[in-house]
Design a protein around this motif. Structure first.
Motif, mmCIF file in Angstrom:
data_model
loop_
_atom_site.group_PDB
_atom_site.id
_atom_site.type_symbol
_atom_site.label_atom_id
_atom_site.label_comp_id
_atom_site.label_asym_id
_atom_site.label_seq_id
_atom_site.Cartn_x
_atom_site.Cartn_y
_atom_site.Cartn_z
ATOM 1 N N VAL A 106 0.859 -1.186 0.000
ATOM 2 C CA VAL A 106 0.000 0.000 0.000
ATOM 3 C C VAL A 106 0.892 1.233 0.000
ATOM 4 O O VAL A 106 2.038 1.201 0.457
ATOM 5 N N ARG A 107 0.357 2.324 -0.499
ATOM 6 C CA ARG A 107 1.159 3.530 -0.684
ATOM 7 C C ARG A 107 1.702 4.084 0.639
ATOM 8 O O ARG A 107 2.818 4.604 0.695
ATOM 9 N N SER A 108 0.942 3.933 1.706
ATOM 10 C CA SER A 108 1.338 4.564 2.973
ATOM 11 C C SER A 108 2.608 3.952 3.564
ATOM 12 O O SER A 108 3.326 4.624 4.325
ATOM 13 N N THR A 109 2.897 2.695 3.268
ATOM 14 C CA THR A 109 4.102 2.061 3.816
ATOM 15 C C THR A 109 5.033 1.548 2.712
ATOM 16 O O THR A 109 5.947 0.762 2.985
ATOM 17 N N ALA A 110 4.844 1.999 1.492
ATOM 18 C CA ALA A 110 5.678 1.520 0.391
ATOM 19 C C ALA A 110 7.153 1.861 0.590
ATOM 20 O O ALA A 110 8.034 1.172 0.064
ATOM 21 N N HIS A 111 7.433 2.916 1.367
ATOM 22 C CA HIS A 111 8.818 3.320 1.608
ATOM 23 C C HIS A 111 9.451 2.605 2.793
ATOM 24 O O HIS A 111 10.638 2.775 3.064
ATOM 25 N N PRO B 86 3.056 0.312 -5.408
ATOM 26 C CA PRO B 86 1.715 0.070 -4.857
ATOM 27 C C PRO B 86 0.717 -0.121 -5.995
ATOM 28 O O PRO B 86 0.802 0.545 -7.027
ATOM 29 N N THR B 87 -0.205 -1.043 -5.813
ATOM 30 C CA THR B 87 -1.190 -1.323 -6.854
ATOM 31 C C THR B 87 -2.595 -1.382 -6.255
ATOM 32 O O THR B 87 -2.771 -1.448 -5.036
ATOM 33 N N ASN B 88 -3.585 -1.394 -7.123
ATOM 34 C CA ASN B 88 -4.973 -1.505 -6.707
ATOM 35 C C ASN B 88 -5.285 -2.917 -6.210
ATOM 36 O O ASN B 88 -4.521 -3.850 -6.462
ATOM 37 N N PRO B 89 -6.398 -3.106 -5.523
ATOM 38 C CA PRO B 89 -6.796 -4.447 -5.095
ATOM 39 C C PRO B 89 -6.827 -5.425 -6.265
ATOM 40 O O PRO B 89 -7.159 -5.061 -7.397
ATOM 41 N N PHE B 90 -6.464 -6.659 -5.987
ATOM 42 C CA PHE B 90 -6.427 -7.775 -6.944
ATOM 43 C C PHE B 90 -5.311 -7.645 -7.977
ATOM 44 O O PHE B 90 -5.242 -8.432 -8.916
ATOM 45 N N MET B 91 -4.430 -6.658 -7.824
ATOM 46 C CA MET B 91 -3.330 -6.483 -8.758
ATOM 47 C C MET B 91 -1.998 -6.730 -8.050
ATOM 48 O O MET B 91 -1.828 -6.382 -6.886
ATOM 49 N N ALA B 92 -1.060 -7.338 -8.790
ATOM 50 C CA ALA B 92 0.291 -7.603 -8.265
ATOM 51 C C ALA B 92 1.320 -7.276 -9.338
ATOM 52 O O ALA B 92 2.334 -7.963 -9.465
ATOM 53 N N THR B 93 1.028 -6.249 -10.110
ATOM 54 C CA THR B 93 1.933 -5.862 -11.193
ATOM 55 C C THR B 93 3.151 -5.126 -10.652
ATOM 56 O O THR B 93 3.187 -4.697 -9.505
ATOM 57 N N GLY B 94 4.137 -4.986 -11.512
ATOM 58 C CA GLY B 94 5.335 -4.248 -11.174
ATOM 59 C C GLY B 94 5.739 -3.319 -12.297
ATOM 60 O O GLY B 94 5.271 -3.440 -13.427
ATOM 61 N N ARG B 95 6.593 -2.369 -11.989
ATOM 62 C CA ARG B 95 7.104 -1.449 -13.001
ATOM 63 C C ARG B 95 8.498 -0.982 -12.575
ATOM 64 O O ARG B 95 8.724 -0.675 -11.414
#
Length: 310
Positions: free
Chosen positions: A104-109, A153-162
């Protein structure tokens, strides 16, 4: 000879207690997934057995390619730091983050915040942002470890990367520099840049990553994410580049995807030319119906060409 250990996707449990506000959105789905599936499939005893075996083989260095946590709760990163310390210190263990580590974006760092000693380049300062931190380079003898982040961070049901354009540009420069130094370049990335997988788990800019590797070269690419072993190859300027995925380090012998394991790579310089490396992969782990960790397969990934008879 340099011996490199590789493990990935330990998904360390159990999940810590969380406040109700922390379980909104994607985290709530992740907790349900843990309770319905991963909690029974991934066990601490499994990880302990694999870690004991890899330490018994005493590699010179260990690479961990992400997904140490599950739903990005702050306490999970502290648990992961304890796990990393059990493998070794930051000089002997290198980590790149996975998609669960940026859940999630809040703890991605928090991965970089907590595990900085394990995911920082040689001589790098400790106050860099996530965007500035990758790729990083660690030279260990004739081997260069290049840490690349595909964790977003991605939306629910997603596990993509970039990986992103800026990081790819820096990666190309780094690969060129290390190639001129004559080092064995090992790229560490969570999402595999090749091989089939569902769209919700893909590396979004896989084409760009493959193009970068093909143009600038590497001797080995190590990844995780799919929880099963894979060996693919990319064309590079000096020959074929092995792209290798290890199974999850948390999966038991009866796991529905693949029994858990890790890989060892024995890397040795055989001469002074461009094709002067031999790299042998050993797959260690469980097998269905067996409870012990053992050497399962040996495969030569890179070898100098045979001399032509005159």
């Amino acid at each position: 000879m340099f011996v490199l250990g590789h493990l990935t996707d330990p998904h360390l449990g159990p999940l810590p207690r969380a406040r109700l506000a922390e379980l909104a959105g994607k985290r709530a789905l992740g907790v349900m997934n843990w309770r319905r599936g991963r909690r029974s499939r991934f066990a601490a005893g499994t990880i302990d057995a694999l870690v004991a075996d890899i330490k018994a083989n005493a590699p010179d260095h260990i690479a961990v390619t992400g997904d140490l946590v599950n739903v990005g709760l702050p306490a999970e990163y502290e648990t992961a730091l304890t796990f990393l310390a059990s493998l070794g210190d930051g000089q002997h263990v290198t980590v790149v983050p996975g998609n669960h580590d940026a859940y999630v974006r809040s703890t991605a760092h928090h991965a970089l915040l907590n595990w900085g000693d394990y995911m920082r380049g040689d001589g790098a300062a400790g106050d860099v942002t996530v965007e500035e931190a990758f790729p990083f380079v660690r030279r260990r003898g004739d081997v260069a470890l290049i840490g690349v982040s595909s964790a977003i961070p991605t939306n629910p049901f997603m596990a993509t990367g970039r990986v992103g354009r800026a990081q790819l540009a820096r990666l190309g420069t780094v690969l060129d520099e290390l190639g001129r130094e004559g080092l064995f370049r090992v790229v560490l990335i969570h999402h595999p840049p090749c091989g089939p997988r569902p769209g919700h788990k893909r590396l979004i800019d896989a084409d760009g990553v493959r193009a970068c590797l093909t143009r600038h070269g590497a001797e080995l690419v190590l990844c995780g994410h799919d929880h099963h072993p894979m060996v693919e190859q990319l064309f590079g300027p000096r020959g074929l580049i092995p792209v290798v995925e290890a199974p999850s380090a948390a999966a038991g012998p009866e796991d529905k995807r693949w029994p858990g394991g890790y890989h060892l790579y024995r890397i040795e310089r055989t001469g002074e030319g461009l094709h002067s490396w031999r790299c042998t992969m050993e797959a260690h782990g469980f097998a269905r119906g067996e409870t012990g960790v053992a050497l399962r397969t040996v495969r030569i990934l890179t070898a100098p060409p045979l001399a032509t008879a005159r």
